[in-house]
Design a protein around this motif. Structure first.
Motif, PDB file in Angstrom:
ATOM      1  N   VAL A   9       0.862  -1.182   0.000  1.00 32.98           N
ATOM      2  CA  VAL A   9       0.000   0.000   0.000  1.00 32.98           C
ATOM      3  C   VAL A   9       0.895   1.228   0.000  1.00 32.98           C
ATOM      4  O   VAL A   9       1.841   1.307   0.778  1.00 32.98           O
ATOM      5  N   ASN A  10       0.583   2.182  -0.869  1.00 33.68           N
ATOM      6  CA  ASN A  10       1.393   3.400  -0.901  1.00 33.68           C
ATOM      7  C   ASN A  10       0.755   4.500  -0.063  1.00 33.68           C
ATOM      8  O   ASN A  10      -0.373   4.368   0.426  1.00 33.68           O
ATOM      9  N   ILE A  11       1.498   5.565   0.107  1.00 29.99           N
ATOM     10  CA  ILE A  11       1.023   6.773   0.784  1.00 29.99           C
ATOM     11  C   ILE A  11       1.124   7.885  -0.259  1.00 29.99           C
ATOM     12  O   ILE A  11       2.212   8.163  -0.761  1.00 29.99           O
ATOM     13  N   THR A  12       0.006   8.477  -0.609  1.00 30.62           N
ATOM     14  CA  THR A  12       0.005   9.484  -1.670  1.00 30.62           C
ATOM     15  C   THR A  12       0.580  10.808  -1.176  1.00 30.62           C
ATOM     16  O   THR A  12       0.674  11.056   0.035  1.00 30.62           O
ATOM     17  N   TYR A  13       0.924  11.640  -2.140  1.00 37.53           N
ATOM     18  CA  TYR A  13       1.445  12.969  -1.834  1.00 37.53           C
ATOM     19  C   TYR A  13       0.511  13.715  -0.878  1.00 37.53           C
ATOM     20  O   TYR A  13       0.961  14.303   0.103  1.00 37.53           O
ATOM     21  N   ASP A  14      -0.797  13.678  -1.161  1.00 33.38           N
ATOM     22  CA  ASP A  14      -1.767  14.393  -0.316  1.00 33.38           C
ATOM     23  C   ASP A  14      -1.852  13.815   1.092  1.00 33.38           C
ATOM     24  O   ASP A  14      -2.196  14.530   2.041  1.00 33.38           O
ATOM     25  N   ALA A 114       7.000  19.800  -1.724  1.00 32.87           N
ATOM     26  CA  ALA A 114       7.221  20.863  -2.694  1.00 32.87           C
ATOM     27  C   ALA A 114       6.242  20.683  -3.857  1.00 32.87           C
ATOM     28  O   ALA A 114       5.583  19.645  -3.966  1.00 32.87           O
ATOM     29  N   PRO A 115       6.161  21.671  -4.727  1.00 26.71           N
ATOM     30  CA  PRO A 115       5.277  21.545  -5.887  1.00 26.71           C
ATOM     31  C   PRO A 115       5.634  20.335  -6.749  1.00 26.71           C
ATOM     32  O   PRO A 115       6.733  19.786  -6.659  1.00 26.71           O
ATOM     33  N   LYS A 116       4.705  19.954  -7.587  1.00 22.06           N
ATOM     34  CA  LYS A 116       4.857  18.832  -8.525  1.00 22.06           C
ATOM     35  C   LYS A 116       5.058  17.510  -7.795  1.00 22.06           C
ATOM     36  O   LYS A 116       5.784  16.634  -8.279  1.00 22.06           O
ATOM     37  N   LYS A 139      15.133  12.915  -2.514  1.00 20.63           N
ATOM     38  CA  LYS A 139      14.049  13.671  -3.136  1.00 20.63           C
ATOM     39  C   LYS A 139      13.297  12.694  -4.026  1.00 20.63           C
ATOM     40  O   LYS A 139      13.914  11.995  -4.844  1.00 20.63           O
ATOM     41  N   VAL A 140      11.990  12.626  -3.828  1.00 16.07           N
ATOM     42  CA  VAL A 140      11.165  11.710  -4.614  1.00 16.07           C
ATOM     43  C   VAL A 140       9.951  12.440  -5.162  1.00 16.07           C
ATOM     44  O   VAL A 140       9.585  13.518  -4.679  1.00 16.07           O
ATOM     45  N   ILE A 141       9.334  11.829  -6.156  1.00 17.88           N
ATOM     46  CA  ILE A 141       8.004  12.227  -6.578  1.00 17.88           C
ATOM     47  C   ILE A 141       7.062  11.205  -5.948  1.00 17.88           C
ATOM     48  O   ILE A 141       7.168  10.003  -6.221  1.00 17.88           O
ATOM     49  N   ALA A 142       6.188  11.671  -5.078  1.00 17.16           N
ATOM     50  CA  ALA A 142       5.256  10.770  -4.404  1.00 17.16           C
ATOM     51  C   ALA A 142       4.088  10.451  -5.341  1.00 17.16           C
ATOM     52  O   ALA A 142       3.695  11.287  -6.155  1.00 17.16           O
TER      53      ALA A 142
END
Length: 161
Positions: A9-14, A114-116, A139-142
């Motif tokens: 299960v992932n954890i989203t950016y939000d 951060a943004p994006k 640094k990752v993109i979630a």
């Protein structure tokens, strides 16, 4: 395959917040050390040759530094943020060696968003004596969408003696 142990299960950016934490633990075995050498192509004798390593500054065989680094990658991919995470950047500082039989735990802490969908995560790897072996930041993109993929079955690979 409905068992929750087989589901990631992932954890989203939000869903992520500054200060959120997660851990991932692994023990360095002979098989893991040799398989990492084979996969990476790094056959430095300080990792694989007991006699050579005895004469080194460590006095015994040690893990590849990037074995610990790879555990950070695994923690980001499997725990927080989890499946769907895109790895962008990593700093690493190696503090002490990891030896055969050591159990290390990756501690992740969300430092900022951060943004994006970018997230900065503090990464500390500690051994069983609570000593830091690696520190750094990722640094990752979630992921932006919730996902619950099945954990794949991997072959059991062992080293023949």
């Amino acid at each position: 395959m409905s068992d929750t142990l087989d589901t990631l299960v992932n954890i989203t950016y939000d869903e992520l917040n500054e200060g959120d934490t997660a851990t991932f633990t692994r023990t360095l075995t002979e098989d893991e050390l040799v398989l990492f050498a084979a996969a990476s192509g790094d056959f430095n004798p300080v990792h694989l040759d007991s006699e050579f390593a005895a004469g080194s500054m460590f006095g015994e065989r040690i893990a590849h530094g990037m074995w610990s680094g790879s555990l950070i990658s695994a923690a980001l991919a499997m725990v927080m943020p989890g499946p769907g995470t895109v790895y962008l950047d990593q700093t690493l500082s190696f503090k002490r060696p990891v030896k055969l039989g050591d159990t290390v735990t990756v501690h992740l802490t969300v430092l900022s968003k951060a943004p994006k969908n970018r997230v900065i995560i503090q990464c500390n790897v500690l051994n069983q004596n609570n000593q830091k072996v690696v520190t750094g930041e990722a640094k990752v993109i979630a992921p932006t969408e919730k996902s619950r993929p099945y954990r794949p079955d991997l072959p059991k690979i062992t080293i023949a003696s």
